[in-house]
Design a protein around this motif. Structure first.
Motif, PDB file in Angstrom:
ATOM      1  N   UNK A  93       0.783  -1.015  -0.317  1.00 47.46           N
ATOM      2  CA  UNK A  93       0.418   0.102   0.125  1.00 47.46           C
ATOM      3  C   UNK A  93       1.037   1.188  -0.163  1.00 47.46           C
ATOM      4  N   UNK A  94       1.999   1.489   0.111  1.00 49.61           N
ATOM      5  CA  UNK A  94       3.113   2.594   0.908  1.00 49.61           C
ATOM      6  C   UNK A  94       3.448   2.851  -0.318  1.00 49.61           C
ATOM      7  N   UNK A  95       3.185   3.807  -0.889  1.00 48.35           N
ATOM      8  CA  UNK A  95       4.088   4.224  -2.717  1.00 48.35           C
ATOM      9  C   UNK A  95       3.105   3.988  -3.487  1.00 48.35           C
ATOM     10  N   UNK A  96       1.526   3.243  -3.285  1.00 44.52           N
ATOM     11  CA  UNK A  96       0.793   2.534  -4.299  1.00 44.52           C
ATOM     12  C   UNK A  96       1.199   3.090  -5.802  1.00 44.52           C
ATOM     13  N   UNK A  97       0.481   4.646  -4.684  1.00 40.77           N
ATOM     14  CA  UNK A  97      -0.203   5.591  -5.939  1.00 40.77           C
ATOM     15  C   UNK A  97       1.239   6.152  -7.414  1.00 40.77           C
ATOM     16  N   UNK A  98       2.312   6.545  -6.356  1.00 37.76           N
ATOM     17  CA  UNK A  98       2.924   6.615  -7.243  1.00 37.76           C
ATOM     18  C   UNK A  98       4.274   5.272  -8.299  1.00 37.76           C
ATOM     19  N   UNK A  99       3.758   4.524  -7.621  1.00 38.60           N
ATOM     20  CA  UNK A  99       3.743   3.529  -7.986  1.00 38.60           C
ATOM     21  C   UNK A  99       3.460   2.637  -9.788  1.00 38.60           C
ATOM     22  N   UNK A 100       2.094   2.904  -9.187  1.00 37.12           N
ATOM     23  CA  UNK A 100       0.836   2.439 -10.265  1.00 37.12           C
ATOM     24  C   UNK A 100       1.170   3.378 -11.059  1.00 37.12           C
ATOM     25  N   UNK A 101       1.616   4.332 -11.236  1.00 36.73           N
ATOM     26  CA  UNK A 101       1.279   5.812 -11.661  1.00 36.73           C
ATOM     27  C   UNK A 101       2.400   5.776 -12.707  1.00 36.73           C
TER      28      UNK A 101
END
Length: 169
Positions: A93-101
């Motif tokens: 969950x941690x860092x998911x947004x940037x990683x998925x982007x």
């Protein structure tokens, strides 16, 4: 024009339940497109869904060779101007947004599963990440869940996280 979406993941049939709950089948019948983010377990559910609605799906870590032969690891489709991608696992969950982007730069919406934890966030660059949870296996969540939404004019509208009570079929 609008497209009614049903978002599912982690159905694990017949391991976690014998069948999908009636409420979910009603949502299938109301949908123009069923999006499934993996962990089907057996092909019979894919066959049943495809008989009732178009399906945009991927395989998950619990899916064997038959499902992997029929489904991609990452699925992509533009629906009413919304560039959707589907994948089973996105990592921690941690860092998911940037990683998925970074991993899905051409998507407006990324639907994922694996954790059984409902998720609705937006990355700094505007990628919307959605995990519908599981309609059959709540794990440590208070409810079994799925999502519905409408795609229209390049955006998602009427996104609802449906929470189900009681035993599974």
């Amino acid at each position: 024009m609008a497209t009614r979406l049903l978002l599912l993941a982690d159905t694990h049939l017949p391991k976690r339940a014998r069948r999908l709950p009636d409420e979910v089948w009603a949502a299938v019948d109301a949908a123009d497109l069923v999006v499934h983010a993996g962990d089907w377990v057996e092909t019979s559910l894919l066959d049943e869904l495809e008989a009732r609605a178009p399906v945009l799906g991927v395989w998950g870590n619990n899916d064997g060779s038959e499902l992997r032969a029929r489904l991609p690891e990452v699925a992509r489709r533009t629906v009413e101007g919304v560039r959707m991608e589907v994948v089973h696992e996105t990592g921690a969950a941690q860092g998911r947004e940037r990683r998925c982007e970074a991993a899905h730069p051409d998507a407006d919406v990324l639907v994922f599963g694996h954790s059984h934890i409902p998720w609705d966030t937006v990355s700094p660059g505007g990628l919307r990440l959605l995990n519908p949870g599981s309609p059959t296996d709540r794990r440590r969540q208070p409810h079994r869940t799925y999502m519905t939404a409408t795609a229209v004019d390049g955006a998602l509208h009427e996104l609802v996280l449906h929470r189900m009570e009681g035993p599974v079929g």
